[in-house]
Design a protein around this motif. Structure first.
Motif: not given
Length: 181
Positions: A66-67, A72-77, A116-125
């Protein structure tokens, strides 16, 4: 808060801009200004009532995927990986991050862990506002309390949380009341 078919999800869908059918009338304003959906979509996340996660990957892989798709693509690994780790800690999933999601009711995560996983998947944006459609529905009192503790963790990061809830116990109702404190 309301009974089944009271329109909780519909209202949330309209406010979040996810409602695609039917007739919507009126204006949505934020701070007195008309809502611009393109901007709003970039700063908000939405956790659906039903959890739809890939059963063949781990919790950490789900959040990482998800991340990579949403940041954004400019954020490094390295920065993305650190942010994933921070989200897993905030949502209290770091201890089981290597567990397979697997299939609901068959193997893998419990219903509460799936929420909680569903929340984490959204929160990582990294949304400023996160919508949660009945995050405690279908959970027993203990599991609902854990989800509410996670919601409090999110609020502590100064994000706005908008939830619908269906027939809460008094403890869960009071937890919603205390989230802003």
């Amino acid at each position: 808060m309301g009974v089944s078919d009271a329109g909780k999800t519909t209202l949330m869908d309209v406010l979040s801009g996810r409602k695609t059918g039917g007739v919507i009338e009126g204006d949505i304003r934020i701070g007195g200004h008309p809502k611009v959906q393109d901007t709003y979509a970039r700063i908000s996340g939405y956790c659906e009532q039903t959890d739809i996660n890939s059963p063949q990957i781990t919790i950490e892989e789900s959040v990482t995927f998800s991340a990579w798709l949403r940041l954004p693509s400019h954020i490094d690994r390295r920065t993305k990986s650190e942010f994933v780790a921070d989200v897993l800690q905030m949502i209290e999933l770091e201890d089981i991050k290597d567990d397979l999601v697997a299939y609901p009711g068959v193997s893998g995560l419990s219903n509460e862990q799936r929420k909680r996983l569903t929340i984490a998947i959204e929160l990582v944006s990294n949304p400023s506002i996160i919508f949660m459609d009945e995050p405690t529905s279908g959970l027993d009192a203990r599991a609902a309390a854990i989800v509410m503790r996670v919601v409090k963790n999110i609020v502590k990061t100064r994000r706005s949380v908008v939830c619908t809830i269906h027939q809460p116990s008094i403890d869960i109702f009071e937890a919603f009341d205390e989230v802003t404190k």
